[in-house]
Design an enzyme around this catalytic site. Structure first.
Site: not given
Ligand SMILES: [Zn+2]
Length: 759
Positions: A183, A258, A323
């Site tokens: 991440d 990410h 996201e």
């Protein structure tokens, strides 16, 4: 405590426990017989040997079944038992007999045996109690997927803790460890073909002393000292450790978003091509993602995935997919060229193209792709499994489309959320998910048909670690919420009452103490619920807490509750505007804060309310009477007092049953712009005697508050009405879209209301 009490303390609770009468002395067991001499039988035999070591050493032997005082382990695939099921018999012929049709069943049978024994045995100490109650247990799980996730990027957890986490999963008869390995804040898996991922991307400056979202800038001469990674050998060791405990490990490699940590090592893979240091906290929106137009990105990802696939023997590879902020894709020449060449409509289809391309690669390696529910956007191949985190909606859509689904909605499964009063809890990322709420979880939504429900494999608790700096904090966050989830997944939702679970949990926590595991004390808050009675002329008030058996005390005269206030024993009625104050008292002292709720009596309380536009299912408040239940909400949109409409107006008709004189109407509204909740542009009321023709409209115009200001409750008040009427229509006009300056610009705005007060 007598030992036969122990038997009912098992979590998750077995399907059937039949007491046999009498007890078995563990000291009388002298041998272990393996029925088929298989490796799995031998493995479980070793577990019995180890746990009973403080009582006596027990040799493996081959005794006749009729010989008493032995442990018989019988793994036979022909046995008519559900997968992962087992049958454990204690005391029959003075022996312990464990049967299963699978090695996982044997393992779970042993876990149950472990819980029947004195917890001291689990840590290799001589037990206080040497006997266990005679009984027969049949058991098998409701769901096949019972997972726990751990984010090791936001904070790094060493191998020792990873193994402890796996021990925690095993004790709860859960069977999946979802390892979130990459991440923005650190790459944690050794990739031999890209050494810089662990030399550069695994390290950052240390800002653990600062709040996650407010980290100070990285100084130019500052060394990256915080982080770490797992070597491939360490990962193999963890996979073996997990497999021995019937736990599958699912690796997650995030893409296309990410991924900013990658650009500390390989900046050429982003759209901008610029070096980005590994950040010690989050920034938002996080626009630095893989360039979807650069073929080198796919060479990189396929090489990385190739090594990941070689390492992890399980069927699943998780590729994230959540996201991905597409700002740079909109202006990147390569990304735009890709959209043109592949005849894609927009950046959303580009994301879908990206995921499909990776899926094709994963399928070519005979693995299955798993991703967060965003991977649904733009279409997906049938073989993909979806983790539904943004509520249940993604899961419902996926199941209807024939995808396997793992449920992990933030509402019930995000264990990084607060579980008790934020004011008295260690800082968390936000949210509020109590133990009791987790226990109420049903992974299978009502909307699904029986056939569609079959696609819900199970659920998973997620632990994101922005606010989890140390292993103890990780345990604190997940225990005992994972305990509640484990029972939902094993025994099935609603199989047992919360009180029943809680009574067993109290004993289960002794085991955590024994093992040195940290856990949260839970919520000490009393919640106030009200049911209508007598056609809305009164309420029946119920007070509940997460701690059944402890004293709840309350007042209705406005005074603070004390140890001398009346103890709540059963629901009571009120029929006039009343403020209820209540708190939990343990050992004579107040535990947790006072809860206060005022019931406002007005003309609409308990009256029929008809929705011309239904509220969103996700935000039903306290049910159909929410807007006329006399209760107002806090400034938290999910406190159970608010109903929400997305892009639509609030539009309801209240039937007062008789013609009444109306002077004033108030509508309670929430403004919480960071959550995309805005005030309506205006509120309108109109009147009718027949419920059809509404006249005499009156309106009030509302102004927005400060941009992204703190959540606040506003009242839209319409006075000087002077009408007599039976039916009243109330409309709150949604602004429809979030404004241009807002992060959700062009996304749909919400209207939230808690009460319509008619006087
Ligand atoms: Zn690009």
């Amino acid at each position: 405590m007598n030992s036969s009490n122990n038997i009912i303390q098992i979590i998750p609770k077995p399907i059937s426990i039949v007491a046999g009468g009498g007890e078995l002395d563990l000291n009388s067991i002298t041998a272990i017989t393996l029925k088929h001499n298989s490796k799995s039988e031998e493995f479980v035999a070793q577990l019995f040997q180890k746990i009973l070591r403080p009582v006596r050493w027990i040799d493996l032997s081959h005794l006749e079944e009729t010989t008493p005082n032995q442990i018989i382990i019988d793994l036979d695939p022909e046995l008519p038992m559900p997968h992962e099921g087992y049958n454990l018999s204690i005391g029959e012929n003075q022996s312990i007999i464990l049967k299963a049709a699978s090695s996982s069943g044997l393992f779970y049978g042993f876990q149950t045996f472990r819980q029947i024994c004195d917890p001291k045995l689990s840590i290799g100490k001589p037990p206080k109690i040497l006997t266990i109650p005679n009984c027969t247990i049949f058991d098998s799980p409701r769901f096949s997927y019972r997972g726990m996730h751990l984010d090791v990027s936001r904070h790094f957890f060493d191998i020792e803790f990873i193994k402890t986490y796996i021990d925690m999963i095993a004790l709860h008869k859960m069977n999946v460890f979802h390892w979130h390995l990459t991440d923005d804040n650190g790459w944690r898996i050794e990739i031999k073909s890209y050494p810089k991922l662990t030399e550069e991307s695994a390290w950052r400056v240390d800002r653990r002393h600062e709040p996650w979202k407010e980290w100070s800038p990285i100084l130019s001469d500052e060394k990256a000292t915080y982080g770490g990674f797992y070597t491939q050998n360490e990962i193999r060791d963890v996979i073996k450790y997990a497999a021995d405990r019937n736990i599958m490990v699912i690796p997650e490699i995030e893409m296309p978003g990410h991924t900013s940590e990658v650009f500390a090592a390989y900046p050429e893979l982003s759209c901008k091509g610029k070096f980005i240091p590994v950040n010690p906290g989050s920034y938002w929106p996080n626009v630095d993602i893989f360039c979807a137009g650069n073929d080198d990105v796919f060479v990189f990802l396929e090489n990385v995935l190739e090594e990941v696939i070689d390492l992890f023997p399980g069927p699943y590879i998780h590729i994230g997919g959540d996201e991905a902020e597409k700002t740079h894709w909109k202006t990147c020449q390569k990304c735009q060229a890709r959209i043109k060449d592949e005849r894609l409509k927009d950046e959303h289809e580009l994301q879908s193209w990206f995921i499909k391309k990776i899926e094709k690669f994963i399928l070519s390696k005979n693995k299955k792709l798993v991703g967060w529910d965003e991977i649904l956007e733009g279409g997906l191949a049938k073989s993909a499994t979806v983790m539904s985190w943004r509520g249940m909606k993604g899961g419902i859509e996926s199941a209807k489309a024939g995808h396997d689904v793992i449920m992990c909605p933030t509402s019930h499964c995000y264990f990084d959320y607060y579980q008790a009063n934020p004011e008295t809890s260690p800082e968390a990322i936000g949210g509020y998910t109590t133990l009791k709420k987790v226990y109420s979880f049903n992974p299978v939504p009502e909307e699904l048909s029986k056939e569609e429900s079959g696609f819900i494999l199970g659920a998973q608790g997620n632990l994101w670690t922005e606010y989890v700096q140390e292993p103890e904090r990780a345990q604190y966050r997940v225990l005992p919420r994972m305990t509640a989830l484990s029972e939902v997944l094993w025994s099935g939702p609603g199989a047992h009452s919360y009180d029943d679970f809680y009574n067993r949990l109290v004993h289960f926590q002794n085991r955590f103490d024994m093992l040195g595991w940290t856990y949260a004390p839970g919520s000490f808050i009393v919640s106030i619920q009200a049911d209508q009675e007598n056609m809305g002329t009164g309420f029946r008030i119920n007070l509940t807490s997460e701690k059944p058996g402890e004293s709840i005390r309350f007042t209705i005269d406005g005074s603070e509750p004390s140890a001398d206030s009346p103890r709540f024993n059963e629901p009571f009625s009120i029929n006039t505007t009343t403020t209820v104050k209540t708190a939990l008292f343990m050992s004579g002292k107040q535990a947790g804060q006072t809860t206060t709720k005022t019931f406002h009596f007005h003309k609409a309380v308990g009256k029929d309310i008809q929705y011309k536009i239904p509220h969103k299912q996700k935000y039903p408040g306290a049910g159909p009477f929410t807007l006329v239940d006399g209760l107002i909400g806090t400034t938290s949109y999910n406190d159970g007092y608010w109903q929400g409409w997305e892009g639509d107006n609030l539009d309801v008709v209240i039937d007062l049953h008789t013609i009444e004189k109306i002077t004033q109407i108030e509508v309670g509204l929430l403004e919480s712009q960071p959550s995309w909740i805005f005030l309506p542009t205006h509120v309108k009321v109109s009147f009718s005697d027949n419920g059809k023709d509404f006249q005499n409209e009156k309106a009030v115009v509302l102004d927005d508050g400060e941009q992204n200001g703190n959540p606040n409750r506003q009242v839209a008040k319409i006075s000087n009405i002077e009408h007599s009427s039976r039916f009243i229509r109330v409309q709150a006009i949604n602004r429809k879209m979030c404004p241009e300056w807002h992060e959700g610009a062009n996304g749909m705005a919400w209207v939230f209301a808690d009460e319509i007060i008619i006087n």
